[in-house]
Write an enzyme that holds these catalytic residues in place. Structure first.
Site, PDB file in Angstrom:
ATOM      1  N   TYR A  93       0.728  -1.065   0.050  1.00  0.00           N
ATOM      2  CA  TYR A  93      -0.054  -0.189   0.023  1.00  0.00           C
ATOM      3  C   TYR A  93       1.058   1.277  -0.012  1.00  0.00           C
ATOM      4  O   TYR A  93       1.476   1.597   1.185  1.00  0.00           O
ATOM      5  CB  TYR A  93      -0.847  -0.001   1.525  1.00  0.00           C
ATOM      6  CG  TYR A  93      -1.808   1.223   1.364  1.00  0.00           C
ATOM      7  CD1 TYR A  93      -2.334   1.856   0.369  1.00  0.00           C
ATOM      8  CD2 TYR A  93      -1.967   1.831   2.648  1.00  0.00           C
ATOM      9  CE1 TYR A  93      -2.983   2.781   0.491  1.00  0.00           C
ATOM     10  CE2 TYR A  93      -2.589   3.286   2.586  1.00  0.00           C
ATOM     11  CZ  TYR A  93      -3.236   3.642   1.523  1.00  0.00           C
ATOM     12  OH  TYR A  93      -4.036   4.738   1.822  1.00  0.00           O
ATOM     13  N   ASP A 136      -2.258  -1.574  -3.915  1.00  0.00           N
ATOM     14  CA  ASP A 136      -2.739  -0.322  -4.205  1.00  0.00           C
ATOM     15  C   ASP A 136      -1.616   0.765  -4.105  1.00  0.00           C
ATOM     16  O   ASP A 136      -1.021   1.091  -3.239  1.00  0.00           O
ATOM     17  CB  ASP A 136      -3.624   0.505  -3.110  1.00  0.00           C
ATOM     18  CG  ASP A 136      -3.833   1.717  -3.317  1.00  0.00           C
ATOM     19  OD1 ASP A 136      -3.479   2.520  -4.288  1.00  0.00           O
ATOM     20  OD2 ASP A 136      -4.519   2.334  -2.536  1.00  0.00           O
ATOM     21  N   HIS A 239     -11.835   1.880  -4.816  1.00  0.00           N
ATOM     22  CA  HIS A 239     -11.062   0.832  -5.570  1.00  0.00           C
ATOM     23  C   HIS A 239     -11.966  -0.352  -5.970  1.00  0.00           C
ATOM     24  O   HIS A 239     -12.817  -0.600  -5.130  1.00  0.00           O
ATOM     25  CB  HIS A 239      -9.779   0.456  -4.818  1.00  0.00           C
ATOM     26  CG  HIS A 239      -8.927   1.609  -4.520  1.00  0.00           C
ATOM     27  ND1 HIS A 239      -7.753   1.568  -5.338  1.00  0.00           N
ATOM     28  CD2 HIS A 239      -8.948   2.347  -3.668  1.00  0.00           C
ATOM     29  CE1 HIS A 239      -6.816   2.824  -4.889  1.00  0.00           C
ATOM     30  NE2 HIS A 239      -7.520   3.233  -3.817  1.00  0.00           N
TER      31      HIS A 239
END
Length: 249
Positions: A93, A136, A239
């Site tokens: 992330y 991500d 997302h």
DNA sequence: ATGGTAGGTGGCCTA
């Protein structure tokens, strides 16, 4: 939400980002009940947090860096056994980076650039093999990873500083598996802002989520699907899930 | 050029 997705996709492994939950409060029991007895997670209250859920045993990778010395729960890695040997899975992330695309004016942007640079250096010094990297990454590197290349060049997630950085990280040992399936000339998004009344109508998306494979696993790549339809479920994330079909046998 | 939404926290911050 996750249960419905799991029923539809029946994944062996699920990687989560931005779990925002301290480890003692992680819903381990509920996730076990929907089919994932093996779980690794690193979380903190309110921010960040990553998790790997699996139907198969996982072994934590211990010697991972503390990125930017912040101990901020943005990376977890584990190996999973397959018929052809172990595969190493990284779940990242990357910092979002705030709004101002100038590292001198915006500490969050400086942190993002430093994070990507550190990751690039680490993977360069420790070349990955039989590895999958997902997450991500908060950067849309290619022209058709955003709805308007020209209009987003100064918007955090698509500035040349970031896209060059992400390309360098990729080049440290990975291939962009999503773009192996969907050609670079085609628009491909995994994220649509909440700040659009009708995300589908405006379709101002970005590809912020990525699936990278080391070259020695590319032969096992069967498909990657972006579950755009999930953006219309109740209380969706901004997302959407990205599904990797990998056949290492 | 700007503001637009979401969510958690505690009167604002991060995304």
């Amino acid at each position: 939400m996750l249960q419905r997705l799991v029923e539809e996709e029946n994944p062996d492994i699920v990687c989560l980002q931005e779990t925002k939950v301290p480890d003692p409060l992680f819903p381990a029991e509920a996730l076990k009940e929907i089919g994932f007895p093996y779980q690794l997670y690193r979380g903190m209250k309110g921010y960040n947090g990553v998790a790997i859920l699996s139907r198969h045993p996982l072994k934590t990778m211990e010697n991972v860096p503390d990125w930017c010395s912040r101990n901020d729960c943005r990376h977890i890695a584990a190996t999973v056994e397959t018929p052809t040997g172990p595969i190493l899975l990284h779940d990242f992330y990357v910092p979002a980076g705030g709004d101002i695309p100038d590292p001198d004016l915006n500490d969050k942007f400086a942190h993002k650039l430093a994070f990507v640079d550190e990751a690039t250096q680490w993977f360069t010094a420790t070349p990955p093999a039989r590895s999958v990297l997902v997450g991500d990454l908060n950067i849309a590197p290619l022209e058709h990873d955003v709805w308007s290349h020209r209009q987003l060049l100064k918007i955090v997630s698509h500035t040349p500083l970031e896209t060059d950085g992400l390309k360098a990280w990729l080049a440290a040992g990975f291939q962009d598996a999503m773009r192996h399936i969907t050609p670079e000339s085609e628009k491909l998004y995994t994220w649509w802002s909440y700040r659009n009344r009708d995300w589908k109508k405006s379709n101002r998306g970005r590809r912020l989520d990525h699936v990278w494979l080391t070259p020695d696993l590319m032969h096992a790549l069967r498909d990657i699907r972006v579950r755009k339809d999930v953006r219309d479920w109740d209380s969706p994330s901004d997302h959407v899930p990205v599904i990797l079909d990998l056949d290492p046998a």
